[in-house]
Design an enzyme around this catalytic site. Structure first.
Site, mmCIF file in Angstrom:
data_model
loop_
_atom_site.group_PDB
_atom_site.id
_atom_site.type_symbol
_atom_site.label_atom_id
_atom_site.label_comp_id
_atom_site.label_asym_id
_atom_site.label_seq_id
_atom_site.Cartn_x
_atom_site.Cartn_y
_atom_site.Cartn_z
ATOM 1 C CD1 TRP A 124 0.019 -35.243 -1.324
ATOM 2 C CD2 TRP A 124 2.158 -34.919 -1.876
ATOM 3 N NE1 TRP A 124 0.706 -34.913 -0.180
ATOM 4 C CE2 TRP A 124 2.015 -34.711 -0.490
ATOM 5 C CE3 TRP A 124 3.415 -34.761 -2.438
ATOM 6 C CZ2 TRP A 124 3.088 -34.357 0.344
ATOM 7 C CZ3 TRP A 124 4.492 -34.408 -1.624
ATOM 8 C CH2 TRP A 124 4.326 -34.206 -0.249
ATOM 9 C CG ASP A 130 1.924 -41.469 -5.554
ATOM 10 O OD1 ASP A 130 1.833 -42.333 -4.661
ATOM 11 O OD2 ASP A 130 2.238 -40.277 -5.311
ATOM 12 C CE LYS A 162 0.161 -40.580 2.873
ATOM 13 N NZ LYS A 162 1.401 -39.924 3.247
HETATM 14 N N1 PMP Z 1 2.358 -38.937 -3.040
HETATM 15 C C1 PMP Z 1 1.325 -38.893 -2.169
HETATM 16 C C2 PMP Z 1 -0.041 -39.349 -2.636
HETATM 17 C C3 PMP Z 1 1.528 -38.442 -0.865
HETATM 18 O O1 PMP Z 1 0.487 -38.418 -0.007
HETATM 19 C C4 PMP Z 1 2.820 -38.018 -0.456
HETATM 20 C C5 PMP Z 1 3.109 -37.548 0.938
HETATM 21 N N2 PMP Z 1 2.167 -37.642 1.869
HETATM 22 C C6 PMP Z 1 3.858 -38.071 -1.402
HETATM 23 C C7 PMP Z 1 3.588 -38.536 -2.681
HETATM 24 C C8 PMP Z 1 5.260 -37.681 -1.020
HETATM 25 O O2 PMP Z 1 5.787 -38.744 -0.305
HETATM 26 P P1 PMP Z 1 7.177 -38.744 0.431
HETATM 27 O O3 PMP Z 1 7.065 -37.817 1.578
HETATM 28 O O4 PMP Z 1 7.380 -40.182 0.818
HETATM 29 O O5 PMP Z 1 8.211 -38.309 -0.550
#
Ligand code: PMP
Length: 385
Positions: free
Chosen positions: A116, A186, A210
């Protein structure tokens, strides 16, 4: 460690309390699911379906302010912090942050610690320069840097990192970066799983799906100093100031996701007792599953190095990888669901978000031991290269 007997899924489990180890959207507290299920038909004092109540109603205004108040209480946010309830997922924050805070001639420091955070590095390049303060890709994203490993720029526009890498199961247990540089984080996959020293941060974001609710809501916590330093004109929906000025109702917000999140926050404060007891519970849960890995003599192999293990996402392989499919299908038949690893690395991933119970983790640990006992001929660490 004492493990209970593994019970078949059919005994005493309903669909909503089957052991859900999904990486997100994931498990939600059962009391919340029951309340939502009733209120989909009618919110009693409104005589309306939850899905049909206007975002301009007094009822919804009260939902937004209680959600904000609870977040402020749980995280000890003072008046310097704004709480924004946004959409677009954490991926949109990967774009909004550099769009608002990275000038063309400037650079921001980023950590590349997993799947990510690698994704978080793409959009900033549209707006300015990115410096990699550390790159974990050459070591296969199996560990995190210490502060001494970081190549940090004291002049960076901001420093961005991900506190918990959901795919690899890596979690920071200390806070990287320089206190003089705005620290943006994040926290999508460990938000509200433990206390956060918010004084060390300037912007924190997390999607809901989550630990805290359904998909559709992204929470952004942002300091007044950051709101003030926005450096370029951006489209109105991507301007943090508009969401702050409109108290998160700049356009039609995800009313269901916000209300569901409020119910989870009530559960977290009221039933669990806040972030300290939540963190203690999460540690006990992770100990159960890592314990099953560590006592397996190499039958199960953790992906992350022990000191950077995530309490939220336990990622592992079987020494005999050809058994992984059988492991997953037998786990599913015991009601242990959502255990497949991310498509980029495969293997097994048990996500132990807040609403996953200790009993579910005990069941998983017991299943792992029992599965190993039925496959004794598989290589152990003694045989491993
Ligand atoms: N950051 C993290 C740590 C994630 O785990 C995820 C998706 N699981 C994201 C960003 C992307 O998130 P989204 O699908 O809400 O755009």
């Amino acid at each position: 460690m004492t493990n209970p007997e593994v019970i078949p899924a059919s005994e005493g489990l309903t669909a909503c309390n089957t052991h859900n180890f999904s990486a997100g959207p994931g498990s939600l507290p059962e009391c919340v699911l029951h309340q939502l299920s009733a209120e989909l038909l009618e919110v009693s004092d409104q005589s309306l379906s939850l899905l049909g109540i206007s975002h301009r109603s007094d009822w919804f205004a009260a939902v937004v302010s209680e959600t904000e108040e609870r977040l402020r209480r749980l995280l000890l946010l003072d008046a310097d912090w704004h709480v924004l309830l946004l959409q677009g997922g954490s991926s949109l924050q990967f774009s909004m942050i550099p769009m608002n805070y990275l000038a063309k001639e400037a650079s921001a420091d980023y950590l590349k610690t997993g799947y990510w955070s690698r994704r978080s590095l793409q959009d900033p390049l549209l707006f300015g320069a990115v410096r990699l303060a550390w790159d974990g890709e050459p070591s296969g994203f199996t560990c995190l840097p210490s502060q001494a490993d970081l190549d940090l720029d004291p002049e960076a526009s901001y420093f961005h990192y991900i506190s918990n890498e959901t795919v690899e199961g890596l979690q920071f247990h200390s806070i990287p970066g320089l206190d003089g540089v705005p620290r943006f984080c994040d926290m999508s996959s460990d938000f509200l799983s433990r206390p956060v020293p918010v004084d060390r941060f300037d912007l924190i974001y997390a999607h809901a799906q989550k630990n805290i609710g359904p998909a559709g809501l992204t929470i952004v916590l942002i300091r007044q100093s950051q709101i003030e330093r926005q450096l370029r004109q951006v489209p109105s929906m991507l301007d943090y100031r508009n969401h702050r000025n409109a108290h998160s109702i700049f356009n039609t917000p995800p009313t269901f996701a916000i209300y569901a999140t409020l119910l989870v926050l009530r559960w977290l404060e009221g039933d669990v007792g806040g972030l300290e007891p939540m963190a203690a519970r999460n540690e006990r849960k992770a100990d159960l599953v890592y314990g099953a890995i560590d006592t397996s003599h190499g039958f199960y192999r953790g992906f992350a190095v022990p000191e950077n293990r995530s309490l939220m996402n336990v990622c592992f392989n079987l020494a005999n990888e050809s058994l992984e499919h059988t492991f997953l299908s037998e786990a599913a038949s015991h009601g242990l669901l959502g255990l497949s690893g991310h498509r980029s690395i495969g293997g097994i991933r048990a996500s132990l978000y807040n609403a996953v119970s200790e009993a579910s983790c005990q069941q998983l640990a017991a299943f792992m031991a029992e599965f190993q006992a039925r496959h004794p001929s598989t290589p152990t660490s003694a045989d491993a290269p």
